[in-house]
Design a protein around this motif. Structure first.
Motif, PDB file in Angstrom:
ATOM      1  N   ASP A  75      -3.307  -1.736  -7.296  1.00 25.67           N
ATOM      2  CA  ASP A  75      -4.274  -2.694  -6.681  1.00 25.67           C
ATOM      3  C   ASP A  75      -3.540  -4.274  -6.576  1.00 25.67           C
TER       4      ASP A  75
ATOM      5  N   ARG B 149      -7.870  -7.533   1.077  1.00 26.36           N
ATOM      6  CA  ARG B 149      -6.935  -7.708   0.228  1.00 26.36           C
ATOM      7  C   ARG B 149      -6.482  -9.170   0.047  1.00 26.36           C
TER       8      ARG B 149
ATOM      9  N   SER C  49       0.586  -1.161  -0.084  1.00 20.47           N
ATOM     10  CA  SER C  49       0.036   0.039   0.005  1.00 20.47           C
ATOM     11  C   SER C  49       0.702   1.195   0.094  1.00 20.47           C
TER      12      SER C  49
END
Lengths: 481, 481
Positions: free
Chosen positions: A174, A284, A168
């Protein structure tokens, strides 16, 4: 026209290399890092290390080479890729192939029972380099591991949280973290009628599901001696993916929950997913039964993070690395490795993750190139300049004050550089501010502070110069893209 | 008495190593760095790198091995200390012996005309290790160099300022930076009747003056074929030391100032000392005519920093290293090396300094030991604890909040650890604060924040926890001594 041809020919000859005394190159599969590449590398390492430290990790380092016997029988077929040193009298040595074996050797040698450590260092593999895809013979590994006898899944959950934090923060786009458990896979193989001695082969076939269609994987398993029925049954399991619900469903599957390995794996997976929910990374994480991971030594949960943005890169994935070209991080639990080194076989359970920093460097480099971003190769905040000749000593006095005040500062190494060259240097290097002194300022006891970007200047008292500059020191990012 | 003997014998046997499957050791002359050593190493590197960056340096990296031919004919007799890799098909490779030759290879290969770079990396020498004195076969070098065609002594003065900044910041005690110039030495040898082809031998004899009396050095020079008269005359020069006044005196010495080399060296020395005055390091610098430095490639100013506090360590000084056991940093100007690599022989003048980081590690380690100081191996600020069972999930929620707020935090990997163990862990690791939660706090929506050192506790609203902790995050030094 004839003349033009001749001129073109001459130009061509001019660019031919002249005879060299020796080959000016780095060894095959290796590269130098230039200052721009180093700036990216350091920014990535900084982010990664800050995360490791946020989680209380310490760090260790081991020699670049180990006794050859330390690496023997650790890497199976890949042992042929180990770099050996020449026998120059004394011990037989080899360059390290990864950081996990030296870590296990360190733990066993020092009889360490608990440690949370990271290790960032280069490893060496005489592989066929694919340098355009960022695959080298000398490359960084970046490992974080938690070792010790602890309660199930607490360290494992932290490893996954760490992967999520790092990816992140690096803003690579992504990503998904796939999780599975070797015990679940082995349990599936067992209930599908795969003989025990074929578990590892079946596992290695399943591991290819991310780049091959099921039909190819099935063909491989048939070739390895599994029955049609076994294969189809395995296929129906390993093509499942989901979350906690899938774990519950499999836990209530009477075939699976009768198998001790599968039950243990699924029970831990349930706990792991619950912990991951508390760590806010559930969105995630995907429980993916096709995830198998290459290395033999995993004994429990395994995981692999994959970037979703870059579909082309994912297609390129080549197997055989801890972290393949498509995956960006990976790891798992390996409870037996340290014991295999310990003289008394004393085991220390471990779980760890390896961040694919080389691939991250490549992605960031490519992004900067695509966006035509700039990379700074130094942090310099202030350039001390003069438009007049004979000011080298005055500039030295000023820069000395700046260094004393811990301000990052440079000046020309020429006695009387041209003002234009000095300002061009600032623009090219991204130095934001210049302190300018000339006879007018010297007489008035002032200096000019110039913003290189806007070309605005203001005059300040020499005695206030340091304070003014300190107030102006913004944190300039090392690269933009 | 017999029993005591037997018991002693038994105790002895008990500590004998059991038969191992393989040797658990690092290769001869190498070591692992444990987390405490790494904490020291990182603190030193951090100080050094901050200084390099304050001076606008960028950094590069090169592979750990080079083509064998790149290192050939670079190190004279010491070439036998180079580690070669085994011929496994393909190129002949050797581990790097220093960072200067790879730097010159990098510059020539990429046709770089100007660069200010540092490089911190391990180098390899098959020397007889003296590990107790901090001499290893694998060790760090830490080099800073300025390359480019510039005006005399401006980059050279900055190199000396950098040495002074780093040694001051590291608080290693009082030090002196000796400076000399190869051209001054060569000029002295010439005017004293030493034949040209014996300059390097005379230089190498003079270099021993810091650990041998003049009589021994003279004997070596006589042995090398210099006359008694030459020796005595050289002796009267090289035993001089001083500052600007000495330079002026030698400049007005009609014998010396007739010699072109000596004149050039002394003229530059005068400029250098004037610049060093502006850089406020004159009090640290001594013009010492006995300083000769080991390496052949120096062409101008040479310098070496020596710690004054630790006289014993200075006595131990062993020659033959860029940075010997007694010296703490060294360097000089080498204007010919890059050209020797360049296919067209294009020269790039360079001046650089090497910081003896391995010796610095040893000194700091010894100081910590002497002062019984503590070394922290991680940065953790907050430990999340509970005196009650069944709080693992609540602790996970809290630590998740802390990580989200970029607070360095840890908790036990056991589900229900004892409160005493949790607090002991904090004390041992130097973690300053604990967040404590139990059913009382949970019901009231609060947590306790405890200072581990003073054992003071206060209760704060859960919603204010992060702000409270952020206000309390002092920068705890990694080691104290």
């Amino acid at each position: 026209e004839e003349v033009a041809k001749l001129l073109a020919l001459k130009a061509q000859i001019g660019t031919e290399p002249v005879a060299q005394k020796f080959t000016l190159k780095t060894p095959k599969g290796t590269r130098d890092y230039d200052p721009k590449q180093m700036a990216i590398r350091e920014t990535v390492f900084d982010t990664v290390v800050r995360c490791f430290k946020r989680h209380g990790a310490s760090t260790i380092d081991t020699p670049v080479f180990e006794l050859k016997e330390t690496l023997t029988n650790k890497y199976g077929e890949d042992s042929k890729l180990i770099y050996d040193l020449k026998d120059q009298g004394g011990e037989m040595l080899s360059l390290r192939y990864d950081l996990t074996v030296p870590f296990a050797r360190y733990m066993a040698m020092n009889n360490i029972q608990t440690i949370k450590r990271y290790h960032i260092a280069k490893v060496y593999r005489r592989d066929n380099p694919a340098m355009t895809r960022g695959r080298y013979r000398e490359f960084y590994q970046c490992d974080f591991d938690i070792a010790g006898h602890y309660d199930p899944m607490i360290p494992d959950a932290e490893c996954l949280r760490i992967v999520s934090e790092i990816l992140s923060e690096l803003k690579l786009g992504d990503f998904v973290i796939k999780v599975n458990d070797r015990r679940i896979l082995d349990g599936i193989f067992a209930v599908c009628g795969c003989p025990d001695d074929k578990f590892r082969q079946a596992c290695s076939a399943v591991d290819k599901l991310d780049k091959l269609p099921w039909s190819d994987v099935k063909a491989e398993m048939l070739e390895k001696g599994l029955t049609e029925e076994s294969c189809d049954k395995i296929g129906s399991y390993v093509q499942m993916a989901g979350g906690l619900q899938l774990v519950e469903k499999l836990l209530s599957n009477e075939e699976l929950n009768q198998n001790k390995l599968a039950l243990a794996g699924l029970t831990d997976m349930k706990v792991l997913l619950q912990y991951l929910d508390l760590f806010q990374v559930t969105n995630r994480v995907q429980f993916d039964l096709s995830l198998a991971r290459g290395l033999d030594y995993y004994t429990g949960p395994i995981f692999e993070a994959i970037l979703l943005g870059n579909q082309d890169a994912n297609k390129e994935r080549v197997k055989g690395e801890t972290v393949g070209v498509g995956s960006i991080a990976g790891g798992g639990r390996y409870d037996g490795l340290v014991g295999s080194f310990h003289p008394k076989g004393k085991s220390v359970p471990c779980v760890g993750v390896s961040i694919g920093v080389e691939r991250i460097f490549s992605i960031i480099e490519a992004n900067i190139k695509k966006e035509k971003g700039k990379t700074r190769t130094n942090d310099t905040q202030v350039f001390v300049a003069s438009p007049q000749k004979g000011f080298v000593e005055e500039k030295m006095k000023i820069i000395n004050e700046l260094w004393n005040a811990n301000i990052k500062a440079e000046m020309s190494y020429k006695k009387n550089p041209k003002m234009l060259n000095q300002m061009q240097h600032c623009e090219e290097s991204g130095i934001p501010l210049a302190v300018i002194v000339a006879s007018g300022e010297l007489d008035a006891g002032t200096v000019k502070i110039r913003s290189v970007g806007s070309r605005e200047e203001r005059t300040v008292d020499r005695s206030k110069m340091v304070d003014e500059l300190k107030g102006n020191q913004n944190n300039i990012p090392m690269f933009s893209c």
